[in-house]
Design a protein around this motif. Structure first.
Motif, PDB file in Angstrom:
ATOM      1  N   THR A  37       0.841  -1.204   0.000  1.00  0.00           N
ATOM      2  CA  THR A  37       0.000   0.000   0.000  1.00  0.00           C
ATOM      3  C   THR A  37       0.870   1.246   0.000  1.00  0.00           C
ATOM      4  O   THR A  37       2.034   1.217   0.411  1.00  0.00           O
ATOM      5  CB  THR A  37      -0.883   0.063   1.261  1.00  0.00           C
ATOM      6  OG1 THR A  37      -0.029   0.129   2.407  1.00  0.00           O
ATOM      7  CG2 THR A  37      -1.791  -1.137   1.382  1.00  0.00           C
ATOM      8  N   GLY A  38       0.298   2.352  -0.426  1.00  0.00           N
ATOM      9  CA  GLY A  38       0.862   3.690  -0.254  1.00  0.00           C
ATOM     10  C   GLY A  38       2.331   3.832  -0.541  1.00  0.00           C
ATOM     11  O   GLY A  38       2.842   3.442  -1.597  1.00  0.00           O
ATOM     12  N   GLY A  39       3.046   4.430   0.454  1.00  0.00           N
ATOM     13  CA  GLY A  39       4.457   4.737   0.285  1.00  0.00           C
ATOM     14  C   GLY A  39       5.327   3.516   0.119  1.00  0.00           C
ATOM     15  O   GLY A  39       6.330   3.551  -0.597  1.00  0.00           O
ATOM     16  N   SER A  40       4.959   2.417   0.760  1.00  0.00           N
ATOM     17  CA  SER A  40       5.748   1.188   0.611  1.00  0.00           C
ATOM     18  C   SER A  40       5.681   0.686  -0.822  1.00  0.00           C
ATOM     19  O   SER A  40       6.699   0.317  -1.430  1.00  0.00           O
ATOM     20  CB  SER A  40       5.240   0.104   1.573  1.00  0.00           C
ATOM     21  OG  SER A  40       5.324   0.523   2.903  1.00  0.00           O
ATOM     22  N   ALA A  41       4.459   0.661  -1.391  1.00  0.00           N
ATOM     23  CA  ALA A  41       4.290   0.209  -2.774  1.00  0.00           C
ATOM     24  C   ALA A  41       5.060   1.106  -3.737  1.00  0.00           C
ATOM     25  O   ALA A  41       5.722   0.626  -4.658  1.00  0.00           O
ATOM     26  CB  ALA A  41       2.804   0.195  -3.134  1.00  0.00           C
ATOM     27  N   LYS A  42       4.992   2.416  -3.507  1.00  0.00           N
ATOM     28  CA  LYS A  42       5.680   3.355  -4.401  1.00  0.00           C
ATOM     29  C   LYS A  42       7.188   3.155  -4.335  1.00  0.00           C
ATOM     30  O   LYS A  42       7.875   3.146  -5.365  1.00  0.00           O
ATOM     31  CB  LYS A  42       5.337   4.792  -4.006  1.00  0.00           C
ATOM     32  CG  LYS A  42       5.955   5.847  -4.931  1.00  0.00           C
ATOM     33  CD  LYS A  42       5.555   7.238  -4.507  1.00  0.00           C
ATOM     34  CE  LYS A  42       6.076   8.263  -5.515  1.00  0.00           C
ATOM     35  NZ  LYS A  42       7.542   8.215  -5.685  1.00  0.00           N
ATOM     36  N   MET A  44       8.902   0.477  -3.582  1.00  0.00           N
ATOM     37  CA  MET A  44       9.300  -0.758  -4.256  1.00  0.00           C
ATOM     38  C   MET A  44       9.107  -0.652  -5.758  1.00  0.00           C
ATOM     39  O   MET A  44       9.949  -1.105  -6.543  1.00  0.00           O
ATOM     40  CB  MET A  44       8.510  -1.939  -3.673  1.00  0.00           C
ATOM     41  CG  MET A  44       8.919  -2.299  -2.254  1.00  0.00           C
ATOM     42  SD  MET A  44       8.055  -3.754  -1.586  1.00  0.00           S
ATOM     43  CE  MET A  44       6.440  -3.060  -1.208  1.00  0.00           C
ATOM     44  N   ARG A  45       8.010  -0.029  -6.188  1.00  0.00           N
ATOM     45  CA  ARG A  45       7.764   0.126  -7.620  1.00  0.00           C
ATOM     46  C   ARG A  45       8.831   1.019  -8.258  1.00  0.00           C
ATOM     47  O   ARG A  45       9.318   0.739  -9.353  1.00  0.00           O
ATOM     48  CB  ARG A  45       6.362   0.692  -7.844  1.00  0.00           C
ATOM     49  CG  ARG A  45       5.871   0.554  -9.284  1.00  0.00           C
ATOM     50  CD  ARG A  45       4.452   1.087  -9.437  1.00  0.00           C
ATOM     51  NE  ARG A  45       3.486   0.282  -8.690  1.00  0.00           N
ATOM     52  CZ  ARG A  45       2.814   0.708  -7.617  1.00  0.00           C
ATOM     53  NH1 ARG A  45       2.996   1.938  -7.170  1.00  0.00           N
ATOM     54  NH2 ARG A  45       1.979  -0.095  -7.008  1.00  0.00           N
ATOM     55  N   ASP A  46       9.213   2.092  -7.569  1.00  0.00           N
ATOM     56  CA  ASP A  46      10.246   2.993  -8.095  1.00  0.00           C
ATOM     57  C   ASP A  46      11.587   2.279  -8.214  1.00  0.00           C
ATOM     58  O   ASP A  46      12.440   2.680  -9.017  1.00  0.00           O
ATOM     59  CB  ASP A  46      10.393   4.211  -7.181  1.00  0.00           C
ATOM     60  CG  ASP A  46       9.210   5.167  -7.282  1.00  0.00           C
ATOM     61  OD1 ASP A  46       8.388   4.990  -8.207  1.00  0.00           O
ATOM     62  OD2 ASP A  46       9.116   6.079  -6.437  1.00  0.00           O
ATOM     63  N   ALA A  47      11.784   1.242  -7.418  1.00  0.00           N
ATOM     64  CA  ALA A  47      13.025   0.461  -7.479  1.00  0.00           C
ATOM     65  C   ALA A  47      12.949  -0.651  -8.523  1.00  0.00           C
ATOM     66  O   ALA A  47      13.867  -1.468  -8.628  1.00  0.00           O
ATOM     67  CB  ALA A  47      13.330  -0.136  -6.110  1.00  0.00           C
ATOM     68  N   GLY A  48      11.849  -0.684  -9.283  1.00  0.00           N
ATOM     69  CA  GLY A  48      11.710  -1.660 -10.361  1.00  0.00           C
ATOM     70  C   GLY A  48      11.149  -2.990  -9.929  1.00  0.00           C
ATOM     71  O   GLY A  48      11.224  -3.963 -10.692  1.00  0.00           O
ATOM     72  N   LEU A  49      10.562  -3.055  -8.736  1.00  0.00           N
ATOM     73  CA  LEU A  49      10.011  -4.312  -8.252  1.00  0.00           C
ATOM     74  C   LEU A  49       8.527  -4.411  -8.600  1.00  0.00           C
ATOM     75  O   LEU A  49       7.806  -3.397  -8.616  1.00  0.00           O
ATOM     76  CB  LEU A  49      10.189  -4.413  -6.739  1.00  0.00           C
ATOM     77  CG  LEU A  49      11.651  -4.427  -6.241  1.00  0.00           C
ATOM     78  CD1 LEU A  49      11.709  -4.303  -4.735  1.00  0.00           C
ATOM     79  CD2 LEU A  49      12.355  -5.706  -6.690  1.00  0.00           C
TER      80      LEU A  49
END
Length: 526
Positions: A37-42, A44-49
């Motif tokens: 969710t939220g900041g955690s998802a962002k 990880m997504r920004d790190a290409g995961l």
């Protein structure tokens, strides 16, 4: 059910993102699907995961400013469903609830928000609701779910997954579940303690004490006792904030004595040194600088000071440190130390040097706690401080200006001496201390006796109690304790007053030519 269970799906929602990307990448490399969710998802997504948003997983959007996002049957059902239970598995299949094998959650930073002095509304907004519910559910179902609430445990999970083909053992899951419940318990304790303060409840109906393990100790007061050091509660400079610069491991007794020494040194505005042995001061002094204060404090009882604790209330300098290094000392505690001071102790490999970063405020509010059979005794901290304006002269003779200064100094030291406490002082330094006796007259005599011994050892013609003042932590119930002090050469007395025999004690003081003041405040310390 197998004690070793593979992790195929993880839910990650963390406020502390330390180590998050490394751990999430590890999970992805091991074929684990990640919900977030939220900041955690962002992050990880920004790190290409690859990450699946919880809202996409549940089919229900986050709402109410993010207050509702994980509170959904597809999340809690995925955590609480019992693996291998046919009824549970059938219900999960019917409602399309996928198992969640790993929960990684750390909570909104409520404690940190309170510590930085945020307003009421901000503190309330930082009370986590979904996080504790997730943690408690996953921990309850630890047979089938691994729950992580502390970044320090990432490494243990990684090691087990590597060793067990992507699975964790029941032993680890149970240990992590215990850690999880301790975390939610401590979190709720912090909230309840804060809320009680907000509504003005000094002693609420229920109270919870929580702490975090700082270090295991080799043993307690005695070798057959086990012990550990936990930190928690309102921030206060001292042993809980200290950095150990050098020396061997601290013991239970070291920690107890060092705390007593530092709290005493904090009582004074002038440069001060307190030397403690077995939680009682054996020498205290103020001076124009630390080295002169140390010499005067040591002169009070150099025999007892051997193997003691030294606390200072200023940045420790090299000259003072070199002087302290002449005597075997267990611990030195200071707010700071300069390079010369640190170098002066370098050859003393066993001496522990602790730097706290600040001094505690002796006037601050707070609580002390002592256990009794089946319960705890709470009380507010003894932050009472007597000033010149509080003193009531009760004798025919009024103390001189010099006597008044020493009386206030002695009474402040008395506050940190175990009852019955008697403190002789002269020139801003203790010259005799009597502690922990069953009768006050014995404390008076012991303090005078120790002063005479110190004088003889120093080659002085008379005891330092001659011309001194004397402080008592509580009233003199009879005149005998006061007369013992007069016999030792004391010229002025400070005591709380309040005895049914006050008139008798005042008359004895007048007959002996003593000046005496009452404080109206006692300082028992048991």
């Amino acid at each position: 059910m197998s004690a070793s269970l593979p992790i195929r799906r993880a839910l990650i929602s963390v406020s502390d993102k330390t180590g998050l990307l490394d751990f999430a990448r590890f999970l992805t490399d091991h074929g684990v699907d990640i919900l977030s969710t939220g900041g955690s998802a962002k992050a990880m997504r920004d790190a290409g995961l690859k990450v699946t948003e919880v809202a996409d997983h549940t089919g229900f959007p986050e709402m109410l400013d993010g207050r509702v996002k994980t509170l959904h049957p597809k999340i809690h059902g995925g955590l609480l469903g019992i693996r291998g239970n046919a009824a549970h598995e059938a219900a999960m299949a019917e409602h399309e609830i996928a198992p969640i094998d790993l929960l990684v959650v750390n909570l909104y930073p409520f404690e940190e928000t309170v510590a930085r002095g945020a307003d009421f509304e901000t503190c309330v907004e930082n009370i986590d609701i979904g996080g504790p519910a997730l943690i408690r559910g996953a921990a309850k179902n630890h047979d089938g779910v691994t729950v992580l609430v502390d970044v320090a445990d990432y490494a243990a999970v990684k090691l087990e997954m590597e060793a067990n083909n992507g699975a964790t053992t029941l032993e680890l899951r149970r240990r992590l579940a215990a850690t999880a419940y301790a975390r939610t318990g401590a979190y709720d304790a912090a909230i309840s303690r804060w809320f009680a303060g907000q509504v003005g409840e000094t002693f609420p109906r229920r109270v919870v004490v929580a702490g975090e393990l700082r270090q295991g100790l080799r043993y307690g007061e005695n070798p057959h006792q086990k012990a550990a050091f936990y930190v928690g509660g309102p921030a206060r400079p001292g042993i809980a904030t200290a950095r150990q610069i050098q020396g061997k491991e601290l013991s239970y007794n070291n920690l107890n004595d060092t705390d007593a020494a530092f709290e005493l040194a904090a009582e004074f505005d002038r440069p001060a040194v307190a030397i403690i042995k077995h939680a009682n001061p054996c020498g205290v002094s103020v001076g124009d600088d630390l080295v002169s204060a140390y010499r005067a404090a040591l002169a009070c009882d150099p025999v007892s000071a051997f193997g003691g604790i030294v606390a200072v209330n200023r940045r420790l300098d090299g000259v003072t440190a070199a002087e302290i290094a002449h005597l075997f000392t267990e611990v030195v505690i200071a707010p700071e130390a300069d390079d010369d001071a640190i170098a002066a102790f370098a050859a003393k490999k066993n001496l522990r040097l602790l730097l706290t970063g600040a001094m505690p405020d002796p006037s601050a509010t707070g609580f002390t706690l002592r256990t009794v059979a089946g319960g705890q005794l709470f009380q507010t901290r003894d932050n009472g401080r007597i000033t010149l304006a509080d003193l009531k002269v009760v004798t025919k003779r009024t103390p001189t200006e010099a006597e008044l200064a020493d009386l206030l100094f002695a009474f402040r030291v008395c506050k940190h001496v175990k009852s019955n406490a008697i403190v002789y002082a002269k020139g801003g330094a203790t010259v005799g201390i009597g502690a922990g006796q069953m009768s006050r007259v014995d404390s008076s005599r012991i303090a005078a006796w120790k002063a005479r011994e110190a004088a003889e050892a120093a080659g002085l013609a008379e005891s330092a109690t001659v011309g001194s003042v004397v402080a008592s932590d509580a009233f003199f119930p009879f005149a005998d304790g006061l007369l013992a002090a007069a016999a030792a050469g004391a010229t002025a007395v400070i005591q709380p007053g309040g005895s049914v025999r006050d008139a008798e004690v005042i008359a004895a003081a007048d007959e002996a030519g003593l000046a005496m003041v009452f404080t109206g405040m006692r300082h028992f310390r048991h």
